[in-house]
Write a protein that holds these residues in place. Structure first.
Motif, PDB file in Angstrom:
ATOM      1  N   LEU A 196       0.896  -1.229  -0.042  1.00  0.00           N
ATOM      2  CA  LEU A 196      -0.046   0.053  -0.073  1.00  0.00           C
ATOM      3  C   LEU A 196       0.841   1.297  -0.203  1.00  0.00           C
ATOM      4  CD1 LEU A 196      -2.748   1.077   0.092  1.00  0.00           C
ATOM      5  CD2 LEU A 196      -2.910   1.054   2.362  1.00  0.00           C
ATOM      6  N   VAL A 197       1.902   1.383   0.906  1.00  0.00           N
ATOM      7  CA  VAL A 197       2.992   2.312   0.783  1.00  0.00           C
ATOM      8  C   VAL A 197       3.190   2.682  -0.651  1.00  0.00           C
ATOM      9  CG1 VAL A 197       5.038   3.076   1.445  1.00  0.00           C
ATOM     10  CG2 VAL A 197       3.557   2.164   3.092  1.00  0.00           C
ATOM     11  N   ASP A 198       3.640   1.797  -1.534  1.00  0.00           N
ATOM     12  CA  ASP A 198       3.915   1.848  -2.690  1.00  0.00           C
ATOM     13  C   ASP A 198       2.857   2.619  -3.607  1.00  0.00           C
ATOM     14  OD1 ASP A 198       6.580   0.781  -2.493  1.00  0.00           O
ATOM     15  OD2 ASP A 198       5.994  -1.109  -3.092  1.00  0.00           O
TER      16      ASP A 198
ATOM     17  N   ALA B 179       0.530   8.591  -2.041  1.00  0.00           N
ATOM     18  CA  ALA B 179       1.229   9.934  -2.644  1.00  0.00           C
ATOM     19  C   ALA B 179       2.470   9.958  -1.333  1.00  0.00           C
ATOM     20  CB  ALA B 179       0.451  11.036  -2.309  1.00  0.00           C
ATOM     21  N   GLU B 180       3.491  10.730  -1.840  1.00  0.00           N
ATOM     22  CA  GLU B 180       4.816  10.800  -1.033  1.00  0.00           C
ATOM     23  C   GLU B 180       4.365  11.270   0.414  1.00  0.00           C
ATOM     24  OE1 GLU B 180       8.216   9.972  -0.101  1.00  0.00           O
ATOM     25  OE2 GLU B 180       7.588   9.720  -2.188  1.00  0.00           O
ATOM     26  N   GLY B 181       3.276  12.313   0.427  1.00  0.00           N
ATOM     27  CA  GLY B 181       3.097  12.746   1.723  1.00  0.00           C
ATOM     28  C   GLY B 181       2.298  11.944   2.732  1.00  0.00           C
ATOM     29  N   ASN B 182       1.712  10.801   2.009  1.00  0.00           N
ATOM     30  CA  ASN B 182       0.880   9.682   2.957  1.00  0.00           C
ATOM     31  C   ASN B 182       1.667   8.539   3.402  1.00  0.00           C
ATOM     32  OD1 ASN B 182      -1.395  11.400   2.977  1.00  0.00           O
ATOM     33  ND2 ASN B 182      -2.165  10.578   0.858  1.00  0.00           N
ATOM     34  N   LYS B 183       2.789   8.436   2.884  1.00  0.00           N
ATOM     35  CA  LYS B 183       3.590   6.968   2.863  1.00  0.00           C
ATOM     36  C   LYS B 183       3.862   6.765   4.311  1.00  0.00           C
ATOM     37  CE  LYS B 183       5.808   6.924  -1.727  1.00  0.00           C
ATOM     38  NZ  LYS B 183       5.104   5.708  -2.231  1.00  0.00           N
TER      39      LYS B 183
ATOM     40  N   GLY C  73      -5.049  10.449  -1.409  1.00  0.00           N
ATOM     41  CA  GLY C  73      -3.833  10.618  -2.107  1.00  0.00           C
ATOM     42  C   GLY C  73      -3.288   9.481  -2.430  1.00  0.00           C
ATOM     43  N   TYR C  74      -3.606   8.679  -3.213  1.00  0.00           N
ATOM     44  CA  TYR C  74      -3.116   7.421  -3.615  1.00  0.00           C
ATOM     45  C   TYR C  74      -3.390   7.305  -5.300  1.00  0.00           C
ATOM     46  CZ  TYR C  74      -7.818   5.600  -3.360  1.00  0.00           C
ATOM     47  OH  TYR C  74      -9.200   5.467  -3.564  1.00  0.00           O
ATOM     48  N   ASP C  75      -2.643   6.474  -5.744  1.00  0.00           N
ATOM     49  CA  ASP C  75      -2.897   5.819  -7.192  1.00  0.00           C
ATOM     50  C   ASP C  75      -3.705   4.706  -7.051  1.00  0.00           C
ATOM     51  OD1 ASP C  75      -3.047   4.499  -9.741  1.00  0.00           O
ATOM     52  OD2 ASP C  75      -0.613   5.282  -9.959  1.00  0.00           O
ATOM     53  N   THR C  76      -5.117   5.105  -7.484  1.00  0.00           N
ATOM     54  CA  THR C  76      -6.164   4.261  -7.781  1.00  0.00           C
ATOM     55  C   THR C  76      -5.772   3.079  -8.329  1.00  0.00           C
ATOM     56  OG1 THR C  76      -7.748   6.182  -7.504  1.00  0.00           O
ATOM     57  CG2 THR C  76      -8.714   3.954  -8.203  1.00  0.00           C
ATOM     58  N   ASP C  77      -5.568   3.229  -9.577  1.00  0.00           N
ATOM     59  CA  ASP C  77      -5.074   2.020 -10.485  1.00  0.00           C
ATOM     60  C   ASP C  77      -4.156   1.148  -9.858  1.00  0.00           C
ATOM     61  OD1 ASP C  77      -6.748   2.977 -12.493  1.00  0.00           O
ATOM     62  OD2 ASP C  77      -5.270   3.870 -13.777  1.00  0.00           O
ATOM     63  N   ALA C  78      -2.945   1.648  -9.235  1.00  0.00           N
ATOM     64  CA  ALA C  78      -2.059   1.018  -8.414  1.00  0.00           C
ATOM     65  C   ALA C  78      -2.750   0.223  -7.336  1.00  0.00           C
ATOM     66  CB  ALA C  78      -1.076   1.618  -7.847  1.00  0.00           C
TER      67      ALA C  78
END
Length: 202
Positions: free
Chosen positions: A71-73, A76-80, A153-158
């Motif tokens: 999930l961290v991958d 967004a950078e600010g949410n890792k 803040g994340y990549d939905t497709d990922a």
């Protein structure tokens, strides 16, 4: 016995816990969330209403180091750091084929037929009602003494590829970390509008 209707209002402490003093946390104390607490949250949120009891949300409770790394991958950078430090982060997904479960979820009518052949309508209904269920999840978590940090803040497709590849009709809506929030991680309360700002009674 027939339930008697009366003016029932939660006490001030409960309203503070659920709403007035509840905050969005960006950091977490080093205290775990148990599987029992996860079940307790779900057992509360599932009782809240959805259209025709469609229950379209599909929850992935990301807790193991391996799942967290995946999930961290995706975020967004600010949410890792938020995801990495949280005891558990929930992916609130929605199943556009929720109607397949309606014969037992809504046995009062042939509700499945209402949605067959209407993929776009199912997407709209599933997204809306899963968002409701995500909000219920946050209230349930707060009700059992936990804190929340919802994120989009994340990549939905990922996220879909990493967590829903085996169930392609399920898509991510948003994510929410849950745990014991670090008071040092919150900002000052942002303004909240008065009733007249965004409301009208007609």
């Amino acid at each position: 016995m027939t339930k008697q209707f009366h003016d029932a209002v939660l006490g001030s402490d409960a309203l503070d816990q659920l709403f007035r003093e509840a905050r969005t946390y960006n950091g977490w104390l080093g205290k775990e969330v148990s599987e029992g607490q996860i079940h307790q949250i779900y057992d509360l949120l599932k009782m809240a209403p959805t259209s025709a009891n469609m229950q379209p949300a599909r929850f992935v409770w990301v807790q193991s180091p391996e799942a967290k790394a995946k999930l961290v991958d995706c975020v967004a950078e600010g949410n890792k750091d938020k995801v990495q430090a949280a005891p558990v982060t929930v992916i609130i997904g929605f199943d556009i084929d929720f109607h397949e479960e309606l014969p037992w979820l809504f046995p009062h009518a042939d509700a499945k037929s209402w949605f067959e052949g209407d993929v776009e309508g199912r997407k709209e209904g599933a997204f809306r009602n899963s968002a409701l269920q995500g909000a219920y999840l946050m209230l349930a978590a707060r009700a059992v003494g936990l804190d929340c940090g919802a994120m989009s803040g994340y990549d939905t497709d990922a996220v879909n590829a990493a967590f829903f590849a085996d169930t392609p009709t399920v898509k991510a809506n948003f994510i929410c970390s849950i745990g014991y929030g670090d008071p040092e991680s919150i900002f000052d309360r942002s303004p909240r509008p008065d009733f007249d700002t965004f409301n009208s009674v007609v």
